[in-house]
Design a protein around this motif. Sequence first.
Motif, PDB file in Angstrom:
ATOM      1  N   PHE A 143      11.808   8.359  -3.135  1.00 51.36           N
ATOM      2  CA  PHE A 143      10.687   8.595  -2.472  1.00 51.36           C
ATOM      3  C   PHE A 143      10.412  10.076  -2.035  1.00 51.36           C
ATOM      4  N   ALA A 144       9.236  10.316  -1.332  1.00 53.58           N
ATOM      5  CA  ALA A 144       8.871  11.596  -1.036  1.00 53.58           C
ATOM      6  C   ALA A 144       8.091  11.486   0.402  1.00 53.58           C
ATOM      7  N   LYS A 193       0.882  -1.176  -0.042  1.00 50.12           N
ATOM      8  CA  LYS A 193      -0.070  -0.075   0.016  1.00 50.12           C
ATOM      9  C   LYS A 193       0.771   1.079  -0.060  1.00 50.12           C
ATOM     10  N   LEU A 194       0.532   2.298  -0.318  1.00 47.64           N
ATOM     11  CA  LEU A 194       1.262   3.689  -0.648  1.00 47.64           C
ATOM     12  C   LEU A 194       1.411   4.251   0.545  1.00 47.64           C
ATOM     13  N   GLY A 195       2.359   4.754   0.744  1.00 51.17           N
ATOM     14  CA  GLY A 195       2.669   5.434   2.099  1.00 51.17           C
ATOM     15  C   GLY A 195       3.552   4.599   3.251  1.00 51.17           C
ATOM     16  N   SER A 196       3.627   3.446   2.871  1.00 46.16           N
ATOM     17  CA  SER A 196       4.360   2.369   3.702  1.00 46.16           C
ATOM     18  C   SER A 196       5.847   2.343   3.515  1.00 46.16           C
ATOM     19  N   VAL A 202      12.283   2.038   2.804  1.00 44.62           N
ATOM     20  CA  VAL A 202      12.016   2.757   1.684  1.00 44.62           C
ATOM     21  C   VAL A 202      10.693   2.061   0.811  1.00 44.62           C
ATOM     22  N   PRO A 203      10.030   2.814   0.305  1.00 43.46           N
ATOM     23  CA  PRO A 203       8.666   2.182  -0.345  1.00 43.46           C
ATOM     24  C   PRO A 203       8.872   1.119  -1.428  1.00 43.46           C
ATOM     25  N   THR A 204       9.815   1.049  -2.391  1.00 46.79           N
ATOM     26  CA  THR A 204       9.834   0.397  -3.250  1.00 46.79           C
ATOM     27  C   THR A 204      11.333  -0.697  -3.460  1.00 46.79           C
ATOM     28  N   SER A 207       5.613  12.759   3.262  1.00 46.88           N
ATOM     29  CA  SER A 207       4.623  13.502   3.536  1.00 46.88           C
ATOM     30  C   SER A 207       3.674  13.092   4.657  1.00 46.88           C
ATOM     31  N   GLY A 208       3.343  13.830   5.715  1.00 44.20           N
ATOM     32  CA  GLY A 208       2.359  13.536   6.802  1.00 44.20           C
ATOM     33  C   GLY A 208       3.010  12.454   7.579  1.00 44.20           C
ATOM     34  N   GLY A 209       4.392  12.198   7.568  1.00 46.13           N
ATOM     35  CA  GLY A 209       4.782  10.816   8.411  1.00 46.13           C
ATOM     36  C   GLY A 209       4.700   9.749   7.688  1.00 46.13           C
ATOM     37  N   LYS A 210       4.354   9.567   6.316  1.00 46.29           N
ATOM     38  CA  LYS A 210       4.421   8.413   5.281  1.00 46.29           C
ATOM     39  C   LYS A 210       5.382   8.680   4.448  1.00 46.29           C
ATOM     40  N   ARG A 211       5.663   7.582   3.417  1.00 41.70           N
ATOM     41  CA  ARG A 211       6.721   7.653   2.692  1.00 41.70           C
ATOM     42  C   ARG A 211       6.189   7.232   1.335  1.00 41.70           C
ATOM     43  N   TYR A 212       6.141   7.922   0.395  1.00 40.32           N
ATOM     44  CA  TYR A 212       5.664   7.777  -0.951  1.00 40.32           C
ATOM     45  C   TYR A 212       6.437   7.377  -2.131  1.00 40.32           C
ATOM     46  N   PRO A 213       6.314   6.644  -2.889  1.00 42.58           N
ATOM     47  CA  PRO A 213       7.131   6.314  -4.305  1.00 42.58           C
ATOM     48  C   PRO A 213       7.177   7.627  -5.019  1.00 42.58           C
ATOM     49  N   LEU A 214       8.447   7.881  -5.595  1.00 44.38           N
ATOM     50  CA  LEU A 214       8.535   9.149  -6.492  1.00 44.38           C
ATOM     51  C   LEU A 214       7.991   8.839  -7.678  1.00 44.38           C
ATOM     52  N   SER A 215       7.064   9.948  -8.192  1.00 42.83           N
ATOM     53  CA  SER A 215       6.730   9.813  -9.607  1.00 42.83           C
ATOM     54  C   SER A 215       6.112   8.519 -10.277  1.00 42.83           C
ATOM     55  N   THR A 216       6.154   8.056 -11.375  1.00 40.60           N
ATOM     56  CA  THR A 216       5.594   7.033 -12.032  1.00 40.60           C
ATOM     57  C   THR A 216       6.125   5.921 -11.324  1.00 40.60           C
TER      58      THR A 216
END
Length: 358
Positions: free
Chosen positions: A188-189, A163-166, A350-352, A191-200
């Motif tokens: 990654f970026a 899931k996104l944000g983990s 990291v996210p991915t 935001s709000g204490g969560k870690r999201y994959p960068l761009s596409t």
Amino acid sequence: MSIQVKQLNRFFLLATAPFFGLILALLLGSVQLNWEGQPVQLSAPAEHELDQQVNQVSTALSDAEETAKYTISTIRKTAVLYQKTTSAMSQVVTTAQKTTRRPEAIYDRRITSKFGSSPYETVQSDKIRIELYKINPGNYKGYAMKIKLKDPSAMRMAVAGDKLGSSETTLQAVKHSGAIAGINAGGFADSGGKRYPLSTTIQNGKYLTGFQPSFKDLSFVGLSQSGKLIGGKFSSQSQLDKLKPSFGATFVPVLLQNGVKTPIPQKWLTSPYRAPRTVIGSYRDDQLLVLVVDGYDENGNSGASLPELQDKLYNLGVQSAYNLDGGGSTSLILGGRVINKPSDGALRPVPTHFLFFK
């Protein structure tokens, strides 16, 4: 007295009746009545006719025996010829396969010889072959992992927690997925204490956050459905879709494309100058090469510069290469062990992650 005579006559009549019946049967057996009431005399076939019929039957049986013998002999010869033909075809197929693989084997020996030593660890299965090398050109130390994907399913991208944000470490991703090896993937970026994959970002052929045209030197890198490494800058989704991506992530910059060095953005030449790095590339025969470089921090004082890695990849014969997230994100896992030395002192979540399976 007359009663006794009558009884005696009856006795003789009953006693002689079988004999008279036999005589009558013999007489009648030699003739046969037709419908017109004329007797027809039946006679046994002549002896010469019987001999002729016996000879005909004997001749027919002899002919059938000769035919059967010829048929059996022909079948045996055909079976032997079939076995010889099958054996010859098998040899032809084997020779053809060896001949087909010969250029591949020659090419593999050529690119392997560029490492200057034999792999110090190898993983082999029906789906994948992994060879791990140490690299130490003097300015940095690291590892090269040459990967032959025999089946496209041997490589996948994991998204932390699905899931996104983990986020999770590459070691965690390897362990809970059952992978044999893994590296960190895209940027990654937070935001709000969560870690999201960068761009596409694509997983299982689906865009997780939609398509974003390449900007600020970002580039996409992943695997196509047929198991080929794909990547670069894409201005439209249709442009990327033509490559039929199975999965992929985004970071910066592109180092090699089609065997040619690509210009490195000025910012990435100096910020940071040196750092721990994770790079993925592919050879002409679609084998993959992962370079992971150690460094003790992200301040530009240790690790490798991007031009150094670009030169190294070019000299190793790599055709296309893409820089992945580095610094404290750099991770290399093989056989359940952390191979590199994380600059943070521990693996960074990291996210991915790019994972490899036996």
